[in-house]
Structure formats: C-alpha cells, structure tokens
Motif scaffolding. Structure first.
Motif, PDB file in Angstrom:
ATOM      1  N   TYR A  30      11.364   2.229  -6.026  1.00 39.70           N
ATOM      2  CA  TYR A  30      11.844   2.179  -4.648  1.00 39.70           C
ATOM      3  C   TYR A  30      12.860   1.035  -4.484  1.00 39.70           C
ATOM      4  N   TYR A  31      12.482  -0.153  -4.909  1.00 37.88           N
ATOM      5  CA  TYR A  31      13.397  -1.294  -4.758  1.00 37.88           C
ATOM      6  C   TYR A  31      14.576  -1.206  -5.718  1.00 37.88           C
ATOM      7  N   ASP A  32      14.358  -0.635  -6.871  1.00 42.69           N
ATOM      8  CA  ASP A  32      15.466  -0.426  -7.794  1.00 42.69           C
ATOM      9  C   ASP A  32      16.495   0.528  -7.181  1.00 42.69           C
ATOM     10  N   GLY A  33      16.013   1.543  -6.484  1.00 44.57           N
ATOM     11  CA  GLY A  33      16.905   2.483  -5.810  1.00 44.57           C
ATOM     12  C   GLY A  33      17.731   1.814  -4.726  1.00 44.57           C
ATOM     13  N   PHE A  34      17.102   0.926  -3.960  1.00 40.85           N
ATOM     14  CA  PHE A  34      17.856   0.186  -2.940  1.00 40.85           C
ATOM     15  C   PHE A  34      18.844  -0.771  -3.598  1.00 40.85           C
ATOM     16  N   GLN A  35      18.398  -1.468  -4.636  1.00 42.94           N
ATOM     17  CA  GLN A  35      19.262  -2.445  -5.306  1.00 42.94           C
ATOM     18  C   GLN A  35      20.487  -1.775  -5.916  1.00 42.94           C
ATOM     19  N   SER A  36      20.297  -0.589  -6.476  1.00 44.53           N
ATOM     20  CA  SER A  36      21.407   0.104  -7.144  1.00 44.53           C
ATOM     21  C   SER A  36      22.126   1.098  -6.226  1.00 44.53           C
ATOM     22  N   SER A  37      21.777   1.100  -4.943  1.00 38.55           N
ATOM     23  CA  SER A  37      22.372   2.026  -3.960  1.00 38.55           C
ATOM     24  C   SER A  37      22.220   3.485  -4.387  1.00 38.55           C
ATOM     25  N   ASN A  38      21.037   3.815  -4.894  1.00 39.07           N
ATOM     26  CA  ASN A  38      20.762   5.153  -5.401  1.00 39.07           C
ATOM     27  C   ASN A  38      19.724   5.830  -4.504  1.00 39.07           C
ATOM     28  N   PHE A  39      20.191   6.489  -3.448  1.00 38.42           N
ATOM     29  CA  PHE A  39      19.244   7.120  -2.534  1.00 38.42           C
ATOM     30  C   PHE A  39      18.487   8.268  -3.180  1.00 38.42           C
ATOM     31  N   LEU A  40      19.095   8.964  -4.110  1.00 38.39           N
ATOM     32  CA  LEU A  40      18.399  10.062  -4.776  1.00 38.39           C
ATOM     33  C   LEU A  40      17.112   9.553  -5.428  1.00 38.39           C
ATOM     34  N   PRO A  78      22.846  -5.637   0.606  1.00 39.02           N
ATOM     35  CA  PRO A  78      21.617  -6.388   0.317  1.00 39.02           C
ATOM     36  C   PRO A  78      21.372  -6.565  -1.183  1.00 39.02           C
ATOM     37  N   ASP A  79      20.711  -7.645  -1.486  1.00 40.79           N
ATOM     38  CA  ASP A  79      20.274  -7.935  -2.848  1.00 40.79           C
ATOM     39  C   ASP A  79      18.751  -8.037  -2.806  1.00 40.79           C
ATOM     40  N   TYR A  80      18.084  -7.066  -3.412  1.00 39.59           N
ATOM     41  CA  TYR A  80      16.619  -7.005  -3.416  1.00 39.59           C
ATOM     42  C   TYR A  80      16.081  -7.559  -4.721  1.00 39.59           C
ATOM     43  N   LYS A  81      15.135  -8.479  -4.615  1.00 38.75           N
ATOM     44  CA  LYS A  81      14.446  -8.999  -5.797  1.00 38.75           C
ATOM     45  C   LYS A  81      12.945  -8.840  -5.568  1.00 38.75           C
ATOM     46  N   VAL A  96       8.905  -9.475  -1.656  1.00 34.40           N
ATOM     47  CA  VAL A  96      10.295  -9.142  -1.920  1.00 34.40           C
ATOM     48  C   VAL A  96      11.209 -10.183  -1.279  1.00 34.40           C
ATOM     49  N   SER A  97      12.223 -10.584  -2.032  1.00 33.11           N
ATOM     50  CA  SER A  97      13.273 -11.446  -1.514  1.00 33.11           C
ATOM     51  C   SER A  97      14.487 -10.563  -1.240  1.00 33.11           C
ATOM     52  N   ILE A  98      15.019 -10.673  -0.011  1.00 36.49           N
ATOM     53  CA  ILE A  98      16.176  -9.867   0.369  1.00 36.49           C
ATOM     54  C   ILE A  98      17.247 -10.801   0.910  1.00 36.49           C
ATOM     55  N   SER A  99      18.406 -10.740   0.285  1.00 34.67           N
ATOM     56  CA  SER A  99      19.570 -11.511   0.746  1.00 34.67           C
ATOM     57  C   SER A  99      20.637 -10.523   1.181  1.00 34.67           C
ATOM     58  N   CYS A 100      21.342 -10.850   2.256  1.00 34.24           N
ATOM     59  CA  CYS A 100      22.460 -10.006   2.681  1.00 34.24           C
ATOM     60  C   CYS A 100      23.324 -10.768   3.672  1.00 34.24           C
ATOM     61  N   LYS A 107      21.025 -16.970   9.660  1.00 33.53           N
ATOM     62  CA  LYS A 107      20.532 -18.238   9.108  1.00 33.53           C
ATOM     63  C   LYS A 107      19.105 -18.120   8.572  1.00 33.53           C
ATOM     64  N   ASN A 108      18.834 -16.987   7.950  1.00 38.43           N
ATOM     65  CA  ASN A 108      17.537 -16.738   7.323  1.00 38.43           C
ATOM     66  C   ASN A 108      17.761 -15.940   6.040  1.00 38.43           C
ATOM     67  N   ASN A 109      18.479 -16.549   5.123  1.00 40.30           N
ATOM     68  CA  ASN A 109      18.868 -15.881   3.891  1.00 40.30           C
ATOM     69  C   ASN A 109      18.451 -16.730   2.704  1.00 40.30           C
ATOM     70  N   PRO A 110      17.628 -16.213   1.828  1.00 36.88           N
ATOM     71  CA  PRO A 110      17.034 -14.875   1.812  1.00 36.88           C
ATOM     72  C   PRO A 110      15.796 -14.806   2.707  1.00 36.88           C
ATOM     73  N   MET A 111      15.428 -13.590   3.037  1.00 38.46           N
ATOM     74  CA  MET A 111      14.140 -13.344   3.684  1.00 38.46           C
ATOM     75  C   MET A 111      13.162 -13.013   2.564  1.00 38.46           C
ATOM     76  N   ILE A 112      12.020 -13.643   2.613  1.00 38.19           N
ATOM     77  CA  ILE A 112      10.967 -13.315   1.644  1.00 38.19           C
ATOM     78  C   ILE A 112       9.811 -12.742   2.445  1.00 38.19           C
ATOM     79  N   CYS A 113       9.530 -11.472   2.187  1.00 41.16           N
ATOM     80  CA  CYS A 113       8.542 -10.750   2.993  1.00 41.16           C
ATOM     81  C   CYS A 113       7.494 -10.083   2.109  1.00 41.16           C
ATOM     82  N   ASN A 114       6.354  -9.859   2.718  1.00 41.30           N
ATOM     83  CA  ASN A 114       5.264  -9.138   2.067  1.00 41.30           C
ATOM     84  C   ASN A 114       5.124  -7.780   2.735  1.00 41.30           C
TER      85      ASN A 114
END
Length: 184
Positions: A30-40, A78-81, A96-100, A107-114
C-alpha cells in the motif's frame, strides 16, 4: 494413480499457500504504491469498499473514488517512509513518516502518524489514523487559517481550495501556497 493425485493436490496447495500475501505485506505494498505513484498497485490490494478514518472524518470509498483521493494526494509530492509494522490479533499497526510540500507550509513536516489497518479476504478494508504525536495542531490550524483568510481577500478565485479534495482542489491549494509565500 491415487498417490499421484494426492501428491499433485499436496504440491498445488503448497504452491498456493506460499503465494498468499500477508496482511503486513499488504500494508507494505500500500505505501509502496503511494510512494511510487502506482495506483494500480494500491487498487489491487484495497477492498471494493474502503473506509478511512481521520479524526472525526469517516469516509467510505469505492476504488474509483479512492483514485480521486490518490490523485489529490499526489499533487503535494509526498514522500512516504514506513517506519514500523506491528501485528495485533485483528489488525496491523503502521507507523509512517510523511513529508510533502503542504506539510512543509503547515510547519509540520514530516508528519509521523500511527495507523490501524483492517482486512477482509486478503484486502485492506479500513484505515484509521490513531495519532500523529509530532504534529502541532495549533500551528497547523493557524497556518491554514492565515492562508484561507489571505486567499479570500487576495485571490477569491481560489476560495474553497482547503475543502476541495479533487485534483483541481489540490492544484489550487498548491497555487494558494505559492502565491501566499511570494507575497513579500
């Protein structure tokens, strides 16, 4: 002949079980798909009905509607880690750490969420944001309010961008940020 049939069934079932993807692997994909912009890739692992929960906002998506959300998100580059995954009895917990660019402006970059992921029949059915401990929501809200107020006065053609979750809405959000930042 009977033993050959049993051997064939045994080998076939072993091959099928080895190819079964785990729930942890689904979250990784799921996160790899977002990171690589691969919706399929994302589309193939979410259920026909996906529920997301972010604070007080619960949204039910079809795959087609989730594609609109995916396109909106992608505008902000976005950059998903994926930091960690933990398995519970009924779900997978992901940190997950999300930067964008949007979070940078807020002024909240990256966001680290559960997040908690739930599954049915090998598909993701529900994603709930549990917390984002590193986010300063007061700063976030002030930045949004300042931007919205400034846009209302200086660029009313962009008004409403903050609630428009379409591709155009995200593009207007970026345009508003750029204009706001260039005002000095």
């Amino acid at each position: 002949m009977k033993s050959l049939l049993i051997l064939f069934i045994l080998l076939f079932s072993m091959g099928c079980s080895e190819n079964k993807i785990t729930n942890m692997q689904l979250v990784e994909k799921y996160y790899d798909g977002f990171q690589s912009s691969n919706f399929l890739q994302v589309k193939n692992i979410i259920d026909d009905s996906l529920t997301t929960v972010y604070g007080d906002y619960t949204t039910n998506f079809t795959k087609e509607k989730y594609y609109e959300q995916f396109k909106w998100d992608s505008v902000f580059k976005p950059d998903y880690k994926l930091i960690s995954l933990k398995k519970s009895e009924t779900a997978i917990m992901a940190t997950v750490s999300i930067s964008c660019s949007k979070f940078e402006f807020l002024k909240n970059n990256p966001m680290i969420c559960n997040y908690e992921f739930q599954f049915k029949a090998g598909k993701i059915t529900r994603i709930e944001e549990l917390n984002c401990d590193n986010v300063n929501w007061d700063v976030w809200e002030n930045q949004v309010n300042d931007l919205v107020h400034w846009v209302e006065i200086n660029h009313p053609e962009l008004d409403g961008f903050v609630h428009d979750l379409s591709l155009q809405g995200a593009q207007n959000y970026l345009k508003a940020i750029a204009l706001y930042n260039a005002r000095h």
